[in-house]
Design an enzyme around this catalytic site. Structure first.
Site, short mmCIF file in Angstrom:
data_model
loop_
_atom_site.label_atom_id
_atom_site.label_comp_id
_atom_site.label_asym_id
_atom_site.label_seq_id
_atom_site.Cartn_x
_atom_site.Cartn_y
_atom_site.Cartn_z
N GLU A 99 -6.09 -10.40 -2.38
CA GLU A 99 -6.84 -10.37 -1.11
C GLU A 99 -8.34 -10.30 -1.38
O GLU A 99 -9.07 -9.51 -0.78
CB GLU A 99 -6.42 -9.16 -0.26
CG GLU A 99 -4.93 -9.10 0.01
CD GLU A 99 -4.52 -7.98 0.97
OE1 GLU A 99 -5.41 -7.33 1.56
OE2 GLU A 99 -3.31 -7.76 1.11
N ASP B 290 -12.16 -10.28 -1.53
CA ASP B 290 -13.44 -10.49 -0.84
C ASP B 290 -14.47 -9.52 -1.44
O ASP B 290 -14.10 -8.52 -2.05
CB ASP B 290 -13.36 -10.39 0.68
CG ASP B 290 -12.64 -9.16 1.22
OD1 ASP B 290 -12.60 -8.13 0.51
OD2 ASP B 290 -12.11 -9.21 2.34
N ASN C 281 2.01 -4.59 -3.40
CA ASN C 281 0.63 -5.00 -3.19
C ASN C 281 -0.20 -3.76 -2.87
O ASN C 281 0.19 -2.95 -2.03
CB ASN C 281 0.62 -5.99 -2.01
CG ASN C 281 -0.69 -6.69 -1.80
OD1 ASN C 281 -1.32 -7.14 -2.75
ND2 ASN C 281 -1.11 -6.80 -0.55
N HIS D 237 -10.43 -5.94 -2.58
CA HIS D 237 -11.44 -5.84 -1.52
C HIS D 237 -12.63 -5.09 -2.11
O HIS D 237 -12.68 -3.86 -2.11
CB HIS D 237 -10.87 -5.10 -0.30
CG HIS D 237 -9.79 -5.86 0.39
ND1 HIS D 237 -10.04 -7.06 1.04
CD2 HIS D 237 -8.47 -5.62 0.53
CE1 HIS D 237 -8.90 -7.51 1.55
NE2 HIS D 237 -7.94 -6.66 1.25
N GLU E 235 0.80 -1.23 0.00
CA GLU E 235 0.00 0.00 0.00
C GLU E 235 0.83 1.27 0.00
O GLU E 235 0.74 2.09 0.93
CB GLU E 235 -1.00 -0.04 1.17
CG GLU E 235 -1.92 -1.24 1.04
CD GLU E 235 -2.77 -1.52 2.29
OE1 GLU E 235 -2.73 -0.73 3.23
OE2 GLU E 235 -3.47 -2.54 2.29
O1 9MR Z 1 -7.11 -8.96 7.63
C1 9MR Z 1 -6.21 -8.20 8.39
C2 9MR Z 1 -6.87 -7.87 9.73
O2 9MR Z 1 -7.03 -9.04 10.51
C3 9MR Z 1 -6.01 -6.85 10.47
O3 9MR Z 1 -6.70 -6.46 11.66
C4 9MR Z 1 -5.75 -5.67 9.58
C5 9MR Z 1 -4.88 -4.64 10.30
O4 9MR Z 1 -4.67 -3.54 9.51
O5 9MR Z 1 -5.09 -6.09 8.40
C6 9MR Z 1 -5.88 -6.95 7.63
O6 9MR Z 1 -5.23 -7.32 6.43
C7 9MR Z 1 -4.94 -6.26 5.52
C8 9MR Z 1 -3.77 -6.70 4.70
O7 9MR Z 1 -2.70 -7.05 5.52
C9 9MR Z 1 -3.35 -5.60 3.73
N1 9MR Z 1 -4.44 -5.18 2.91
C10 9MR Z 1 -5.66 -4.83 3.61
C11 9MR Z 1 -6.07 -5.98 4.53
C12 9MR Z 1 -7.38 -5.67 5.18
O8 9MR Z 1 -7.22 -4.56 6.03
#
Ligand code: 9MR
Length: 367
Positions: free
Chosen positions: A284, A286, A220, A256, A178
């Protein structure tokens, strides 16, 4: 268009029936085989005999899933969903900085080792997630009063630890996660940017390549799936990196999505990057649905999952589609987007949803 198949193959191949006695199981298998034999036309019968991993394999793409350590090591139903349906795993949180190095020089390998060991035991690939990200940084790192030399040293220590420990076992990594602002084309002014400057991305990629020359190195990002200023900014960034010979091998399109808003032209945007010679992934996936998730929305979500997998199949060098969680019970969505739910292909009881059929439908077309 798929006809109304009277039997959903995955409902029959899921692992929740393990509680049945052996006798009952045999009876079920016999009945199911008989039903399949008479109810499905020949091609669908052939598909029914092949699992999702095999279908993906026939197209030479991977199907991944983000996993959490606790259920992965304790919950047989969770494990079955992973091993029956996917070919790779990504640690949803366990390899992030705050978990791996909560204090400087103190590494906790329990979570990452559990994920990698599970994957190896079951013949699954592992995608490494993630090295540099503005979230989930431990406080000792985030405090921000580093000088450039020190922060470079910290970066190298962390990369050497992770890339070194899993060299040859984790073959692709999100080195940069990001790098752009949430809703725009501007670079995110994270810790690395503030201390090392905008070229921290090239520096990090080069450092990672030096440590593990065989690893595929990814950037990513989210919000680049449908085109627009952020996608263009990513394109400019990566063309510049490639022009300069920086070791960058792939772009993860996080995916997402909001139900009803999955970009129709996803393949087109992925292809732009693939045409540069880069690998691309949906990293990722969903598709969140407003509460309550009605039957019609779940049916449309089936089309949306099909569309995303189909997009990957249409793009040269699209390596995989990974979903962000094993079941709706484990999804990050309800906590982060109150009022939304049901974003994944398995429901809270590990039952397959139409979304899983959507992936099967896309993969069931002849390669
Ligand atoms: O799914 C992850 C969640 O359990 C965490 O609390 C969160 C913290 O920021 O991160 C989520 O995963 C992220 C991923 O690492 C990067 N892209 C966005 C995802 C969703 O926030």
């Amino acid at each position: 268009m798929r006809g109304a198949a009277p039997v959903r193959w995955h409902a029959l191949t899921r692992g929740r029936e393990v509680l049945l006695t052996a006798g009952a199981l045999c009876a079920v298998i016999l009945v199911v085989t008989a039903i399949l034999a008479v109810a499905l036309p020949q091609p669908e019968r052939e598909e029914a005999e092949r699992g999702l991993p095999q279908l993906a394999g026939a197209h030479e793409i991977g199907l991944g899933v983000a996993v959490a350590v606790d259920p992965l090591t304790h919950d047989p139903d969770y494990q079955s969903v992973v091993t029956d349906n996917y070919t790779s795993v990504t640690a949803e949180n366990a390899m992030k900085w705050e978990h791996v190095q909560p204090e400087r020089y103190q590494f906790d390998w329990n979570g990452p080792d559990a994920v990698v060991d599970f994957a190896e035991h079951h013949g699954l690939d592992v995608h490494g997630h993630t090295l540099l990200w503005h979230n989930q940084q431990p406080s000792w790192l985030a405090r921000g009063d580093w000088d450039t030399g020190e922060l470079r040293e910290v970066m190298r220590e962390h990369m050497e630890a992770l890339l070194g420990r899993y060299q040859g076992r984790i073959t692709s990594w999100d080195v940069i996660n990001e790098p752009f602002e949430d809703h725009g084309p501007r670079p995110r002014e994270n810790l690395w940017y503030q201390v090392l400057g905008e070229d921290y991305i090239a520096e990090a990629l080069s450092m990672a390549h030096e440590i593990d020359p065989a690893a595929k190195l990814y950037i990513n990002e989210f919000g680049i799936e449908g085109g627009g200023a952020k996608t263009d900014a990513m394109y400019s960034l990566v063309t510049d990196l490639l022009d300069r010979g920086v070791p960058l091998h792939g772009i993860g399109f996080q995916g997402h999505f909001v139900h009803g808003n999955v970009p129709r032209d996803l393949a087109e945007h992925m292809r732009r990057f693939s045409d540069l010679g880069l690998e691309v992934t949906v990293s990722e996936l969903d598709v969140r649905i407003p509460e309550p998730p009605r039957e019609q929305a779940l049916r449309q979500q089936e089309q949306e999952y099909q569309h995303v997998v189909q997009a990957c199949l249409e793009v040269p060098r699209c390596m995989s589609v990974s979903v962000w969680g094993v079941s709706d019970q484990h999804s990050w969505i309800p906590e982060w987007f109150p009022g939304y739910t049901a974003a994944l292909p398995f429901d809270e009881d590990y039952e397959p949803k139409p979304a899983l059929d959507g992936m099967v439908e896309a993969l069931s077309r002849r390669p």
